[in-house]
Scaffold this active site. Structure first.
Site, short mmCIF file in Angstrom:
data_model
loop_
_atom_site.label_atom_id
_atom_site.label_comp_id
_atom_site.label_asym_id
_atom_site.label_seq_id
_atom_site.Cartn_x
_atom_site.Cartn_y
_atom_site.Cartn_z
N CYS A 49 26.30 3.02 -20.31
CA CYS A 49 26.44 4.37 -20.89
C CYS A 49 27.08 5.32 -19.89
CB CYS A 49 25.08 4.89 -21.31
SG CYS A 49 23.86 4.89 -20.00
N HIS B 277 19.80 8.13 -19.48
CA HIS B 277 20.89 7.76 -20.38
C HIS B 277 21.99 8.82 -20.33
CE1 HIS B 277 22.88 5.87 -23.70
NE2 HIS B 277 22.66 6.87 -24.53
N GLN C 18 28.15 0.38 -26.88
CA GLN C 18 28.03 -0.26 -25.56
C GLN C 18 27.36 -1.63 -25.65
OE1 GLN C 18 25.23 3.00 -24.13
NE2 GLN C 18 24.15 1.24 -23.26
N ASN D 76 26.79 9.77 -28.71
CA ASN D 76 26.16 8.64 -28.05
C ASN D 76 27.11 7.44 -28.06
OD1 ASN D 76 24.22 7.15 -26.75
ND2 ASN D 76 22.64 7.41 -28.31
#
Lengths: 214, 79
Positions: free
Chosen positions: A25, A162, A19, A182
């Protein structure tokens, strides 16, 4: 339930993204969930546009932050077509929303589910298998320093900041853990993934869980 | 470049972060002797202060959601 499961083994998970310095995110997690839902339904596994969600989900603030739930509400209400990454590429900045006609090639969601599975991670395991990879909102402050292993401490509940995607779990060892994807590139963590202890709502992993259906 | 104000600031932040890594690793190994515990150390974010890291990368807001119950499971089967 199998003691170990990972949607990556079914080839329905796209490669880890980066990102960069965009706080998007929330958009990446939603798009990655939709990519997997498409592949589970038998469509070709392909990258969809996170930039489209960053630019167009009007309830959110683009690279300044947002909520996966708000993005899912927007996708569900508007029935917006999520186009391919190559058509609407990521540029790490919030831009003007580009609209696509209803005849454009893309994916729209048919619905979504969003629940808290706090104190109920056994059921969450079941739902991971039933629904596909799950979007989760976690506390990732300590992840700045993460190199590998299973996160069991230094993480709080109820202070989520997140968004990530749970792709699997492994309960074969002494410490069962969630396998979490992630969006900070493959150089971070374990090839872009992080492991979180199961059963104690570590990092608030079960507090805010969602999935999109196609 | 080395010697610049930005370099000095980032180096100071880096040193503080390394100290934090040591504390976090020590805590895991001394207080809990758990298998497979996470390891913390130097990565691409190590020259970034926690505040900057939080502001840059942690961009998701949480929304209060209903708890999943058996009722939620049955509800979807209703017409």
């Amino acid at each position: 339930l199998p003691p170990k499961f990972d949607w990556r083994d079914k080839n329905v998970v796209t490669p880890v993204r980066n990102q960069e310095s965009c706080g998007g995110c929330w958009a990446f997690s939603v798009v990655e969930s939709i990519e997997s839902s498409c592949a589970i339904k038998g469509r070709q596994l392909e990258l969809l546009s996170a930039q489209e969600v960053i630019d167009c989900s009007y309830r959110d603030a683009g690279c300044k932050g947002g909520s996966p739930i708000n993005a899912l509400i927007w996708l569900n209400q508007s029935k917006a077509k999520l186009v391919k990454e190559s058509v609407y590429p990521f540029n790490a900045k919030t831009g003007l929303c580009r609209y696509f006609s209803r005849s454009a090639l893309g994916v729209s969601i048919t619905g979504f589910k969003a629940y808290s599975f706090r104190y109920n991670e056994d059921v969450m395991m079941e739902k991971l298998l039933e629904w596909g990879p799950l979007v989760a909102v976690v506390d990732a402050v300590s992840w700045q320093d993460y190199l590998g292993g299973i996160i069991q401490h230094h993480c709080s509940q109820g202070q989520s900041n997140h968004a990530v995607v749970i792709t699997g779990y492994d309960a074969t060892g002494d410490t069962p853990y969630w396998i979490v994807r992630n969006s900070w590139g493959t150089k971070w963590g374990v090839d872009g993934y992080v492991y979180i202890k199961m059963g104690k709502n570590v990092c608030g992993i079960a507090d805010s869980v969602a999935v999109a259906f196609v | 470049s080395a010697g610049s104000l930005q370099f000095i600031h980032k180096y100071h932040v880096f040193q503080q972060n390394v100290q934090r890594h040591e504390t976090m690793n020590l805590f895991s190994s001394n207080f809990w002797n758990e298998s497979g515990s996470a390891v913390y150390g130097i990565n691409q974010f190590s020259d970034m202060s926690p505040e900057v890291f939080r502001a840059t990368y942690l961009g998701s807001r949480s929304v209060q959601l209903p708890k999943y119950t058996l009722f939620s499971k049955n509800a979807k089967k209703l017409p």
